[in-house]
Design an enzyme around this catalytic site. Sequence first.
Site, short mmCIF file in Angstrom:
data_model
loop_
_atom_site.label_atom_id
_atom_site.label_comp_id
_atom_site.label_asym_id
_atom_site.label_seq_id
_atom_site.Cartn_x
_atom_site.Cartn_y
_atom_site.Cartn_z
N CYS A 148 0.93 -1.30 0.08
CA CYS A 148 0.20 0.16 0.15
C CYS A 148 0.78 1.68 -0.27
CB CYS A 148 -0.87 0.29 1.29
SG CYS A 148 -2.02 -0.85 1.68
N ARG A 174 3.54 -0.62 -4.93
CA ARG A 174 3.47 -1.13 -3.46
C ARG A 174 1.99 -1.45 -3.21
NH1 ARG A 174 7.12 1.18 -0.22
NH2 ARG A 174 6.32 0.54 1.29
N TRP A 190 -3.46 -2.65 -1.21
CA TRP A 190 -3.33 -4.21 -1.74
C TRP A 190 -3.88 -4.27 -0.64
CZ3 TRP A 190 -1.49 -8.14 0.80
CH2 TRP A 190 -0.58 -9.72 0.26
N ASN A 220 -1.39 2.24 6.29
CA ASN A 220 -0.32 0.64 5.86
C ASN A 220 -0.41 0.23 6.98
OD1 ASN A 220 -0.62 2.18 3.28
ND2 ASN A 220 1.83 2.93 3.31
N GLY A 221 0.05 -0.98 6.45
CA GLY A 221 -0.15 -2.00 7.95
C GLY A 221 -1.31 -2.89 8.28
N GLU A 265 14.55 -19.55 -8.32
CA GLU A 265 14.83 -18.46 -8.26
C GLU A 265 14.40 -17.89 -9.85
OE1 GLU A 265 14.20 -15.82 -7.09
OE2 GLU A 265 15.15 -14.08 -8.64
N LYS A 306 10.25 -16.26 -10.78
CA LYS A 306 10.29 -15.36 -11.99
C LYS A 306 8.76 -15.62 -12.82
CE LYS A 306 12.10 -12.81 -10.06
NZ LYS A 306 13.26 -12.36 -9.48
N GLU A 308 5.62 -15.54 -11.07
CA GLU A 308 5.11 -14.73 -10.09
C GLU A 308 4.94 -13.39 -11.45
OE1 GLU A 308 7.59 -11.91 -7.30
OE2 GLU A 308 9.40 -12.71 -8.61
N HIS A 344 13.06 -38.31 -7.50
CA HIS A 344 13.06 -39.07 -5.90
C HIS A 344 11.21 -37.82 -6.19
CE1 HIS A 344 16.01 -40.52 -4.05
NE2 HIS A 344 16.77 -38.93 -4.81
O1 M6R Z 1 12.13 -6.72 -0.09
P1 M6R Z 1 12.70 -8.26 -0.19
O2 M6R Z 1 14.05 -8.39 -0.54
O3 M6R Z 1 13.30 -8.30 1.78
O4 M6R Z 1 11.43 -9.04 0.03
C1 M6R Z 1 11.57 -10.20 -0.36
C2 M6R Z 1 10.28 -10.81 -1.11
O5 M6R Z 1 9.07 -10.57 -1.07
C3 M6R Z 1 10.90 -11.08 -2.67
O6 M6R Z 1 12.13 -11.16 -2.99
C4 M6R Z 1 9.78 -11.34 -3.32
O7 M6R Z 1 9.92 -12.79 -3.66
C5 M6R Z 1 10.05 -11.00 -4.92
N1 M6R Z 1 8.49 -10.85 -5.39
C6 M6R Z 1 10.40 -11.67 -5.75
O8 M6R Z 1 10.77 -11.36 -7.59
#
Ligand code: M6R
Length: 617
Positions: free
Chosen positions: A2, A27, A75, A107-108, A489, A493, A496, A512
């Site tokens: 947010c 955000r 959000w 926010n929060g 990783e 990507k 997401e 396995h």
């Molecule tokens: O800001 P941070 O590195 O602490 O964030 C951690 C994860 O939320 C962040 O890496 C998230 O997985 C990303 N969207 C990955 O691309």
Amino acid sequence: MCGIVGYVGKEPALPRLISGLKKLEYRGYDSAGLAVFDDKELCVIKQAGSVNGLETTTQKLCRPNITAGIAHTRWATHGEPNETNAHPHRGCGNGQACKIQIALVHNGTLDNFETLKSLVLKRGHVLRSETDTELLVHLIAEVYKDDPVLALRTALQQVQGTFGLAVLMAGFSDRIFFARNGAPLALGLSLKGNFIASDPLAFRFYTDRMVNLEDGNLGWISGSDYQVVNMNADKVENEVETIPWSLETAEKGEHDHFMSKEIKEQPQVLTQALRGRLLDDGTVKLGGLDSHQELLRMMQNHVFVGAGTSLNAGMISKIFFQELAELSADWESASELANQKRPIFPVQTAFWAISQSGETKDLLDALKTLKQQDLPCFGIVNKVGSEIARLTGKGVYIHAGMEIAVASTKAFTNQLVTLFLIAMYLRQIRGLPKINWHDRLLADLRKLPLLVTEVLNRENEIIDAAKRYAGYPNFLYLGRGVNYPVALEGALKLKEIAYVNAIGYSAGEMKHGPIALIDGGFPTLVIAPKQDDYYSQITTNIQQIRSRRGRIIAVATDGDDEIKNCVDDVIWIPQIDYYLTPILAVVPLQLFAYHIARLRGLNPDKPRNLAKSVTVK
Ligand code: M6R
């Protein structure tokens, strides 16, 4: 998650609020709203969808000469992303339970949401939304007598959880009230008016003077003044700082998306991370650790803590520390560690909190658990001055520059290079002899930015591969050793930003279980650089997939004809030392996910259901 922005001053507020929201949209972007004083009347406009939609509505409904207002991009945590649940929220307005008209953005999240909800309902308040935020409005409006800051202080004492708040109160049309606990807020100061925002990015275009608020701070801003107090009503004098970065760093420039811009910035930001740290004589200098050498020398055990991409960087760093620094090392997922009832670690364990944003709630909670036990915690953070940087108080910045796309890219490679340097540094300060191939390894490290540029120059080949694979609904990503977390990783990507089911696995684990998934419609992406210590084992895994008619894309080393002959597609990367392969191998995986997302008609910068900083549990 947010974004909050507020402005009060001599100039039109609406363009400032809308441009601020656009900067903060990364955000959270499921709904947006604002509240303004229109001729001293408090009015609220909000709707589901993007800030662009809100802009069109406000242009129709608001007079342009409004000079005070607050705005929010959301959000969703409590309640669907619809108009009713969007911020700002208002009280019940029956004149009894709520003593004053309020509009509030938050926010929060509130931890004692259920308790507070039954409390306000019992006291006769009428709730409109499903949000936790609305409760704050009722609590504040209920205790209001004649002093808005006192009302905030009294009401917030009942609240458990995190909040960054901006509040308008009827009768105070030249002020914005605020409070902060666990969610960032900063004031922006200018001669033509003052701002409040959850990120200075929102007001950077208008001013470079800001005041960072601390937890427990509350107060007000007017067009020409501001006041900050603590929860005991004592005046607080926070330092006025100059924002050290310019707005261009937060612009897309000639790029279609922030993600593409950030992927392409990797050579330059890797150079930044190495500058002044890798010296000509091959020693490593890390200013942030120098004064903690004595403590670090005692630490025999190291634990990396993070979430998402940052956790993947921690998993690779475990191998850097074990194999390059000869230290015992492990990793922990921040959200799991935060919930462990009694985490027990060997004596002399140091923790490395890895975070791009420096705001991730899971990591903050994990750190609080560790700090309660007085355990030494170091920050590996990108955002300077962020919560995690401040809470750890010691560590190394990764210097990746502002990262705006939700999918983390350049922060990952800079986390890796920084943690690699730390491994070398720990070896050095512990007086261990140089590793056998020290000079060759460091020569490769110096070449990294150039080699990443080479990979980026091959983007067209990756686009071609993306075209061939964009239609597949499932992928398996495999790697071994330092490249196993790279498989995680790469898969993260693709999930997401392209919404494609991608499973990252250690190649050795494939037989396995996951091998059962393999057929002609389930491609596997294998990270198989020739210099990988596990190369021969990986090629065996490739054969196992081929025998099940699985399609294979390999990330392989230039000139590796052996692999070329046994896979369907190859994405080539230049030769580099095994320990540095993750930094080269991940770049094509970032580009592959980016282009698949584009080919599927998606906006890679704003994947559904996600936001850049995950500041909730
Ligand atoms: O800001 P941070 O590195 O602490 O964030 C951690 C994860 O939320 C962040 O890496 C998230 O997985 C990303 N969207 C990955 O691309």
